[in-house]
Design a protein around this motif. Structure first.
Motif, PDB file in Angstrom:
ATOM      1  N   GLN A  72       0.838  -1.189   0.000  1.00 43.41           N
ATOM      2  CA  GLN A  72       0.000   0.000   0.000  1.00 43.41           C
ATOM      3  C   GLN A  72       0.883   1.254   0.000  1.00 43.41           C
ATOM      4  OE1 GLN A  72       1.097  -1.815   2.602  1.00 43.41           O
ATOM      5  NE2 GLN A  72      -0.372  -1.577   4.290  1.00 43.41           N
ATOM      6  N   PRO A  73       0.326   2.440  -0.233  1.00 48.95           N
ATOM      7  CA  PRO A  73       1.142   3.657  -0.192  1.00 48.95           C
ATOM      8  C   PRO A  73       1.777   3.869   1.181  1.00 48.95           C
ATOM      9  CG  PRO A  73      -0.928   4.090  -1.324  1.00 48.95           C
ATOM     10  CD  PRO A  73      -1.054   2.728  -0.700  1.00 48.95           C
ATOM     11  N   VAL A  74       3.069   4.175   1.161  1.00 48.76           N
ATOM     12  CA  VAL A  74       3.858   4.416   2.378  1.00 48.76           C
ATOM     13  C   VAL A  74       4.527   5.774   2.234  1.00 48.76           C
ATOM     14  CG1 VAL A  74       5.771   3.615   3.822  1.00 48.76           C
ATOM     15  CG2 VAL A  74       4.306   1.939   2.655  1.00 48.76           C
ATOM     16  N   LEU A  75       4.411   6.609   3.269  1.00 43.99           N
ATOM     17  CA  LEU A  75       5.033   7.930   3.265  1.00 43.99           C
ATOM     18  C   LEU A  75       6.067   8.015   4.377  1.00 43.99           C
ATOM     19  CD1 LEU A  75       5.181  10.908   2.284  1.00 43.99           C
ATOM     20  CD2 LEU A  75       3.411  11.429   3.993  1.00 43.99           C
ATOM     21  N   GLY A  76       7.343   8.133   4.004  1.00 46.23           N
ATOM     22  CA  GLY A  76       8.409   8.364   4.958  1.00 46.23           C
ATOM     23  C   GLY A  76       8.617   9.851   5.167  1.00 46.23           C
ATOM     24  N   ILE A  77       8.752  10.268   6.420  1.00 48.22           N
ATOM     25  CA  ILE A  77       8.922  11.680   6.753  1.00 48.22           C
ATOM     26  C   ILE A  77      10.269  11.885   7.433  1.00 48.22           C
ATOM     27  CG2 ILE A  77       8.047  13.610   8.137  1.00 48.22           C
ATOM     28  CD1 ILE A  77       5.237  12.436   7.837  1.00 48.22           C
ATOM     29  N   CYS A  78      11.068  12.815   6.925  1.00 45.51           N
ATOM     30  CA  CYS A  78      12.351  13.224   7.497  1.00 45.51           C
ATOM     31  C   CYS A  78      13.275  12.008   7.652  1.00 45.51           C
ATOM     32  CB  CYS A  78      12.136  13.988   8.805  1.00 45.51           C
ATOM     33  SG  CYS A  78      13.619  14.853   9.370  1.00 45.51           S
ATOM     34  N   LEU A  79      13.602  11.617   8.871  1.00 43.23           N
ATOM     35  CA  LEU A  79      14.455  10.451   9.056  1.00 43.23           C
ATOM     36  C   LEU A  79      13.820   9.208   8.445  1.00 43.23           C
ATOM     37  CD1 LEU A  79      17.004   9.161  10.282  1.00 43.23           C
ATOM     38  CD2 LEU A  79      15.722   8.870  12.420  1.00 43.23           C
ATOM     39  N   GLY A  80      12.500   9.121   8.458  1.00 45.72           N
ATOM     40  CA  GLY A  80      11.812   7.994   7.825  1.00 45.72           C
ATOM     41  C   GLY A  80      12.184   7.871   6.358  1.00 45.72           C
ATOM     42  N   MET A  81      12.198   9.004   5.635  1.00 43.70           N
ATOM     43  CA  MET A  81      12.618   8.982   4.231  1.00 43.70           C
ATOM     44  C   MET A  81      14.070   8.533   4.112  1.00 43.70           C
ATOM     45  SD  MET A  81      12.925  12.041   1.379  1.00 43.70           S
ATOM     46  CE  MET A  81      14.688  12.403   1.561  1.00 43.70           C
ATOM     47  N   GLN A  82      14.944   9.071   4.974  1.00 42.01           N
ATOM     48  CA  GLN A  82      16.364   8.725   4.883  1.00 42.01           C
ATOM     49  C   GLN A  82      16.603   7.240   5.162  1.00 42.01           C
ATOM     50  OE1 GLN A  82      18.703  11.430   7.247  1.00 42.01           O
ATOM     51  NE2 GLN A  82      18.123  13.202   6.017  1.00 42.01           N
ATOM     52  N   LEU A  83      15.856   6.664   6.100  1.00 39.45           N
ATOM     53  CA  LEU A  83      16.016   5.241   6.405  1.00 39.45           C
ATOM     54  C   LEU A  83      15.535   4.358   5.258  1.00 39.45           C
ATOM     55  CD1 LEU A  83      14.844   5.144  10.136  1.00 39.45           C
ATOM     56  CD2 LEU A  83      17.191   5.166   9.265  1.00 39.45           C
ATOM     57  N   MET A  84      14.700   4.894   4.381  1.00 47.93           N
ATOM     58  CA  MET A  84      14.222   4.141   3.228  1.00 47.93           C
ATOM     59  C   MET A  84      15.275   4.073   2.119  1.00 47.93           C
ATOM     60  SD  MET A  84      10.360   5.681   3.377  1.00 47.93           S
ATOM     61  CE  MET A  84       9.553   4.857   2.014  1.00 47.93           C
ATOM     62  N   CYS A  85      16.383   4.796   2.295  1.00 49.77           N
ATOM     63  CA  CYS A  85      17.469   4.780   1.311  1.00 49.77           C
ATOM     64  C   CYS A  85      18.428   3.622   1.594  1.00 49.77           C
ATOM     65  CB  CYS A  85      18.198   6.121   1.330  1.00 49.77           C
ATOM     66  SG  CYS A  85      17.160   7.501   0.769  1.00 49.77           S
ATOM     67  N   ARG A  86      19.460   3.480   0.737  1.00 47.81           N
ATOM     68  CA  ARG A  86      20.407   2.363   0.854  1.00 47.81           C
ATOM     69  C   ARG A  86      21.294   2.478   2.084  1.00 47.81           C
ATOM     70  NH1 ARG A  86      22.374   2.936  -5.029  1.00 47.81           N
ATOM     71  NH2 ARG A  86      23.471   4.607  -3.986  1.00 47.81           N
ATOM     72  N   HIS A  87      21.838   3.684   2.293  1.00 47.15           N
ATOM     73  CA  HIS A  87      22.891   3.853   3.293  1.00 47.15           C
ATOM     74  C   HIS A  87      22.913   5.299   3.749  1.00 47.15           C
ATOM     75  CE1 HIS A  87      27.073   4.593   4.676  1.00 47.15           C
ATOM     76  NE2 HIS A  87      26.962   3.361   5.158  1.00 47.15           N
TER      77      HIS A  87
END
Length: 196
Positions: A72-87
């Motif tokens: 389903q749609p997931v929205l990462g905010i601030c650190l949440g977005m950064q944790l969704m990245c590789r490294h």
């Protein structure tokens, strides 16, 4: 009524995000329960704090394996977005690998953290429907995601960087929509009501 879940893993701003969702006329559940998260219509993945300790909390609950598998749609905010990245350079931390990008520390030439209002531009996602290019959003961060194919908004702070990302059903914003007045509320509303 949509079933909205805010992932609660002990990393920061979940109450302010919950209040922002409620101001838009929706209800949200705060949880780290895998079954509840899987059943949600929309998932918000917030975060404030250090990348290393946040990833440790995700691994301790198995959320590091669950989140990348959500459909389903997931929205990462601030650190949440950064944790969704590789490294992330913050603590030399491996992320969830959803976005094909690395998180870097701002250069020494700028004051960190970046705190306050800054513009977002180059908007390329339904997340920004009705939001004008150059709108101001509120940001607090010392690390950034450089331009990458998944970038759907940009901000300049000494250098230009990606302030929003999108890949498939995953969205990420570096700014805090819950603290960004009417424009931030519009981003949240788009995610909750029109993004599919």
């Amino acid at each position: 009524m949509k079933n909205i879940v805010i992932i609660d893993y002990g990393a920061g701003n979940i109450q302010s995000v919950k209040f922002a969702v409620e101001r838009l006329g929706h209800q949200a559940v705060l949880t780290d329960d895998a079954a509840t998260i899987k059943k949600a219509d929309k998932v918000i993945f917030p975060g404030v704090g250090a990348a290393g300790s946040a990833m440790s909390k995700l691994r301790a609950t198995g959320l590091d394996r669950l989140i990348p598998e959500l459909e389903q749609p997931v929205l990462g905010i601030c650190l949440g977005m950064q944790l969704m990245c590789r490294h992330s350079e913050e603590g030399n931390t491996s992320g969830l690998g959803i976005f094909d990008a690395d998180v870097l520390r701002f250069p020494d030439s700028v004051k960190v953290p970046q705190i306050g209002w800054n513009r977002i531009s180059g908007l390329k996602s339904d997340l920004f429907d009705g939001i004008r290019d150059g709108e101001f959003m509120y940001l607090v961060h010392s690390y950034y995601v450089p331009d990458c194919p998944e970038a759907v908004a940009y901000t300049s702070y000494g250098i230009a960087y990606a302030s929003a990302l999108k890949k498939d059903n995953f969205y990420g914003v570096q700014f805090h929509p819950e603290k960004s007045s009417t424009a931030g509320a519009a981003v949240l509303k788009n995610f909750l009501e029109t993004v599919s």
